[in-house]
Design an enzyme around this catalytic site. Sequence first.
Site, PDB file in Angstrom:
ATOM      1  N   LYS A 148      11.889  -4.424  -3.939  1.00 13.99           N
ATOM      2  CA  LYS A 148      10.771  -3.758  -4.219  1.00 13.99           C
ATOM      3  C   LYS A 148      10.814  -3.020  -5.434  1.00 13.99           C
ATOM      4  O   LYS A 148      12.104  -2.541  -5.681  1.00 13.99           O
ATOM      5  CB  LYS A 148      10.460  -2.690  -2.994  1.00 13.99           C
TER       6      LYS A 148
ATOM      7  N   SER B 162       2.746   0.347   1.408  1.00 15.29           N
ATOM      8  CA  SER B 162       2.772   0.209  -0.291  1.00 15.29           C
ATOM      9  C   SER B 162       3.504  -1.096  -0.614  1.00 15.29           C
ATOM     10  O   SER B 162       3.498  -1.365  -1.735  1.00 15.29           O
ATOM     11  CB  SER B 162       3.274   1.359  -0.683  1.00 15.29           C
TER      12      SER B 162
ATOM     13  N   SER C  81       4.978   2.262   5.061  1.00 16.52           N
ATOM     14  CA  SER C  81       4.959   1.076   4.095  1.00 16.52           C
ATOM     15  C   SER C  81       5.748  -0.172   4.354  1.00 16.52           C
ATOM     16  O   SER C  81       5.608  -1.098   3.467  1.00 16.52           O
ATOM     17  CB  SER C  81       5.209   1.639   2.599  1.00 16.52           C
TER      18      SER C  81
HETATM   19  N1  GLN Z   1       0.072   4.703   3.457  1.00 13.32           N
HETATM   20  C1  GLN Z   1       0.668   5.686   3.237  1.00 13.32           C
HETATM   21  C2  GLN Z   1       0.498   6.507   1.907  1.00 13.32           C
HETATM   22  O1  GLN Z   1      -0.390   6.078   1.194  1.00 13.32           O
HETATM   23  C3  GLN Z   1       2.258   5.524   3.385  1.00 13.32           C
HETATM   24  C4  GLN Z   1       3.048   5.034   2.148  1.00 13.32           C
HETATM   25  C5  GLN Z   1       4.375   4.749   2.278  1.00 13.32           C
HETATM   26  O2  GLN Z   1       4.664   4.590   3.548  1.00 13.32           O
HETATM   27  N2  GLN Z   1       5.159   4.525   1.224  1.00 13.32           N
HETATM   28  O3  GLN Z   1       1.051   7.665   1.753  1.00 13.32           O
END
Ligand code: GLN
Length: 484
Positions: free
Chosen positions: A76, A151, A175
Amino acid sequence: MINASLKELATALGAKQISSVELTQLFLDRINRLNPEINAYITLDADRSLAQAAAADALIAQGKAGPLTGIPFAQKDIFCAQGWRTTCGSKMLENFVAPYDAHIISQFDNAGAVNLGKTNMDEFAMGSSNETSYFGKVQNPWDRARVPGGSSGGSAAAVAARLAPAATGTDTGGSIRQPASLCGLSGLKPTYGVCSRYGMIAFASSLDQAGPMAKSAEDLALMMNVMAGFDTRDSTSLQRDTEDYTRDLNQPLKGLRIGLPREYFADGLDAGVAKVVLDAIEQYRKLGAETVEVSLPNTQLSIPVYYVLAPAEASSNLSRYDGVRYGHRAAEYTDLMDMYCKTRAEGFGAEVKRRIMVGTYVLSAGYYDAYYLKAQQLRRLIAQDFEQAFKQCDVIMGPAAPGTAFKTGEKTNDPVAMYLEDLYTIAVNLAGLPGMSVPAGFSNGLPVGLQIIGNYFSEARMLNIGHQYQQVTDWHKQMPQGIE
Ligand code: GLN
């Protein structure tokens, strides 16, 4: 080869059926062919990847191979990797080349693994659909008109489309688990503190945690053996004895007590997803598990609490992008203040700006007590819900996401609808617990994940629970069409 497990790949490499250079090239060729559309990778560097592969082949020839030596992994783009462009999905870091390795990256390097490339992600990991990336949306390999989740959407799409054997992700509020669910993968967010955050670009430091994304629980276990471990450079890294995460994979599940939270099977859950999840739980009963209803009464508060605390931490963490030290700087400005403002106005996307504004607001003198402090208190109550539940059960099961992959663009104009994607994942981060998603079937042709939440440090047991299910089901082996 593209469907092989990590163990099978290691065996093939060890038996010289394929070299690491050939294996890496095979995936690079697939990436060249399929990535222009899927857009799972932001940065590739074939020379670097192949040089690592050649070094791995030398290790294998000398009989010095470990379980992951010579296997390519997608990383990532939130992990700094020395000499690699590391963007975190943002224009702010579009031209940033990391001068050092994240702990996770050096762990893979030390294991002799190959860095196949840096995967697309929501900007600074803020999002649930990978649509906030400066580098464009990512297609879900199961249905190209749909999102892969976020994400860690690039990592998820890369593994689902067999553009990598496995990948890393990070999970601040879901995410890893939500994109794993939407792309038919296994994904694990470990207990907070198990994987070092050193060199992992910070979003919300008290919630961020790295973890593996792969086809099977067994693959996750092998990756955890490399990713977990104490690191003095992260003050929240936990000093614990080294664990072999594969050690319990083959334990029988007889007597396992599964807690089913009432609140996870209530309003907001798609009926098709509910059916798949309940069928999976029925399968666990056949494997000897018992189920008990539990309650996590503060579930509904987890989204509002998270969307106060995560932006608060983000507003502080992202203050470092000021155009002075590194990253984007506006080309034209009048004075220092103007340089800051233009740089940040140009460098950050809309969702990141929204979070910075919310975060700054809830931390401001007049509102700190009403929002930030209150959210911290509620965070404690949410953690206590789990503490109570784990008195009645060994693990908790439920959906990982409220629905299947949604259409690209469907939720982009409605941030709250997007935030609701995290309904079942966020509380786990707030409590610092480990959570996992495993493929459990399909609804209308789209993958559905079963979430398994464990008590602190029960990753080996959770992986055992995932693995036993994968011995009697083949959902994790299914592959999207059109990616051959
Ligand atoms: N969807 C959540 C956010 O937008 C979690 C994102 C994540 O886990 N990095 O913050």
